[in-house]
Design an enzyme around this catalytic site. Structure first.
Site, short mmCIF file in Angstrom:
data_model
loop_
_atom_site.label_atom_id
_atom_site.label_comp_id
_atom_site.label_asym_id
_atom_site.label_seq_id
_atom_site.Cartn_x
_atom_site.Cartn_y
_atom_site.Cartn_z
N TYR A 15 0.66 -1.34 0.11
CA TYR A 15 -0.01 -0.06 0.06
C TYR A 15 0.85 1.47 -0.03
O TYR A 15 1.89 1.40 0.77
CB TYR A 15 -0.90 -0.04 1.41
CG TYR A 15 -1.78 1.32 1.21
CD1 TYR A 15 -2.77 1.40 0.65
CD2 TYR A 15 -1.59 2.05 2.51
CE1 TYR A 15 -3.52 2.46 0.81
CE2 TYR A 15 -2.40 3.17 2.56
CZ TYR A 15 -3.52 3.55 1.74
OH TYR A 15 -4.38 4.59 1.75
N LYS B 98 4.22 8.69 9.21
CA LYS B 98 4.02 8.19 10.45
C LYS B 98 5.07 8.60 11.67
O LYS B 98 4.84 9.67 11.92
CB LYS B 98 4.01 6.75 10.25
CG LYS B 98 2.67 6.47 9.41
CD LYS B 98 2.23 4.82 9.26
CE LYS B 98 0.99 4.86 8.41
NZ LYS B 98 0.98 3.98 7.09
N ASP C 211 9.29 2.62 0.03
CA ASP C 211 8.32 3.54 0.88
C ASP C 211 8.17 2.81 2.03
O ASP C 211 8.09 1.74 2.82
CB ASP C 211 6.78 3.11 0.35
CG ASP C 211 5.72 3.79 0.81
OD1 ASP C 211 5.91 4.19 1.91
OD2 ASP C 211 4.56 3.48 0.48
C1 LIG Z 1 0.54 4.69 6.06
C2 LIG Z 1 0.91 4.37 4.83
C3 LIG Z 1 0.90 5.35 3.63
C4 LIG Z 1 0.10 6.36 3.52
O1 LIG Z 1 0.31 7.21 4.42
P1 LIG Z 1 -1.05 8.37 4.86
O2 LIG Z 1 -0.14 9.29 5.81
O3 LIG Z 1 -2.07 7.63 5.57
O4 LIG Z 1 -1.09 8.99 3.56
C5 LIG Z 1 1.82 4.96 2.38
N1 LIG Z 1 2.66 3.99 2.36
C6 LIG Z 1 2.87 3.34 3.49
C7 LIG Z 1 3.87 2.08 3.25
C8 LIG Z 1 2.09 3.21 4.39
O5 LIG Z 1 2.11 2.39 5.39
#
Ligand SMILES: *Cc1c(COP(=O)(O)O)cnc(C)c1O
Length: 441
Positions: free
Chosen positions: A155, A278, A250
């Site tokens: 994701y 995060k 990511d």
């Molecule tokens: C949480 C997450 C996102 C999206 O981040 P948001 O702040 O919710 O937009 C993208 N990539 C990864 C790997 C994530 O865990």
């Protein structure tokens, strides 16, 4: 504060959450600001959370829960860490945003670039989604190519062209993609299976010179925890380098969580670009993307690739991030969290082994997953059976009745924070044992 609640009082949804959810559903779609919060995968009424402290949250009725959600990743220090709260409060009193450069963004950028391997510059945004979206645009600009490769089960936020075969939210709702995303938008996105060098080589053989970037969660944590073989990630590094495509890690969930240098440092594999979110926001809305000075130089105002944000790099959010990273380093947090994780393994494994359902612990540092997959720890984003999903829903509610707050989806990872103690792990193990004994499905 209500304490010593009997299990019965938890069994029916707490009245204030019920009332708030009713009101919320009238004015907010599904009653929530992000879908998985609605408890659709487990049924029942989501708890409206009123406050958090350390490893606990309290709902609107004053019920306290031992929290393993940690706001889905950011709260590596626990809720409302006093030092973060004090620093943020001080920053707030000096003004929340100026739309002008400020010292805290320089300080956070200096920390991130010095801690994460291969990174010379970062640009701040306000979410992980934005970080990924901007990184992809920049990768396309730098390479002059349009094709993007992602992996099923990873994701990367909800940008249109990446909303294919993504993580938990989509898997939970059984949708391969989303309405409102034109086919034309995802035509430039190829999706590969994780853990499969052959598929990777084949794609690169066919269209390697048209690929702008390959994006991957090096520690996929949005479809359970799909730990990858290092050789697979190395093959990805080699293929991208050979064909002039950029490798984007990511690290929105893994960055500054699995170690001070993210998954890149832990694996010894350095991507061309990385995205964060995060943990680096310490609970505030912060994202960032970074790369070498050469790549980042293509961004406006130096370069021709536009990217901007009204609230980007605001001093309050930056201060939360700076303080969080400083505490993590000062406390040798990653060593402590690994020790806690090891303890968790020794406490949970005997309990899980005796469970009346297949359930396995998958862990990396302070991230862990209770996998209900038959085979144990999957490496690809395979869906759960309906029976396993139903079992998880029952387990989730049994745990909630005993005031242990798990994420409301079998595809979500759990988080330890510096605030969790060995007693909390014992509580988790004991409560799971009791829940297994009470399970009927
Ligand atoms: C949480 C997450 C996102 C999206 O981040 P948001 O702040 O919710 O937009 C993208 N990539 C990864 C790997 C994530 O865990």
């Amino acid at each position: 504060m209500t304490t010593a609640s009997t299990p019965e009082s938890f069994a029916s949804a707490p009245p204030k959450s019920v009332e708030l959810f009713e009101r919320a559903r009238k004015v907010i779609p599904g009653g929530v600001s992000s879908p998985v919060r609605a408890f659709r995968a487990v049924g029942g009424t989501p708890r409206f959370i009123q406050r958090g402290a350390g490893q606990h949250v309290w709902d609107a009725d004053g019920q306290r829960y031992l929290d393993f959600v940690g706001s889905w990743g950011p709260l590596i220090l626990g809720h409302a860490h006093p030092e973060v709260v004090a620093a943020v409060t001080k920053a707030v009193s000096n003004g929340m945003t100026f739309g002008a450069p400020c010292a805290p963004e320089v300080e956070l950028a200096e920390r991130i670039t010095s801690m994460y391997p291969g990174l010379e510059q970062v640009r701040f945004v306000s979410s992980g989604t934005e970080a990924v979206m901007s990184a992809i645009r920049l990768a396309r600009a730098v390479t002059g190519r349009s094709r993007i490769v992602k992996f099923a089960g990873c994701y990367h936020g909800h940008a249109d062209h990446l909303l294919v075969a993504a993580g938990s939210g989509l898997a939970t709702f059984g949708r391969p993609s989303s309405a409102g995303v034109p086919e034309e938008f995802t035509r430039c996105t190829s999706v590969l299976p994780l853990d499969d060098e052959t598929a990777l080589q084949e794609l690169f053989r066919l269209e390697g010179d048209r690929i702008a970037a390959v994006i991957i969660e090096p520690v996929p944590g949005n479809h359970g925890l799909l730990l990858q073989r290092r050789e697979f990630l190395q093959a990805l590094r080699d293929a991208t380098r050979k064909h002039g495509a950029l490798l984007i890690f990511d690290e929105v969930i893994s960055g500054f969580r699995v170690g001070p240098g993210g998954a890149a440092d832990w694996l010894g594999i350095i991507p061309d670009m990385a995205t964060f979110g995060k943990v680096i926001g310490g609970g505030m809305p912060v994202g960032a993307f970074g790369a070498s000075r050469k790549i980042m130089g293509r961004l406006a105002p130096d370069g021709d690739t536009y990217q901007a944000g009204t609230l980007s790099g605001n001093p309050v959010a930056m201060t939360a991030g700076i303080t969080t990273l400083d505490i993590l380093r000062r406390e040798s947090a990653w060593l402590k969290l690994e020790a806690l994780g090891t303890k968790l393994e020794s406490m949970l494994e005997p309990v899980l082994a005796e469970a009346p359902l297949p359930i396995h612990l998958v862990r990396l540092g302070s991230m862990f997953w209770l996998s209900l997959h038959e085979g144990g720890a999957p490496r690809t984003g395979a869906p759960l059976s309906a029976a396993a999903a139903a079992k998880f829903a029952e387990l989730f509610h049994l745990m909630m009745e005993q005031a242990v707050y798990l994420p409301p989806s079998a595809y979500e990872v759990l988080f330890l924070s510096l605030a969790h103690t060995e007693d909390d792990l014992q509580t988790l193990a004991d409560t799971l044992r009791e829940a297994f004994a009470a399970m009927t499905t």
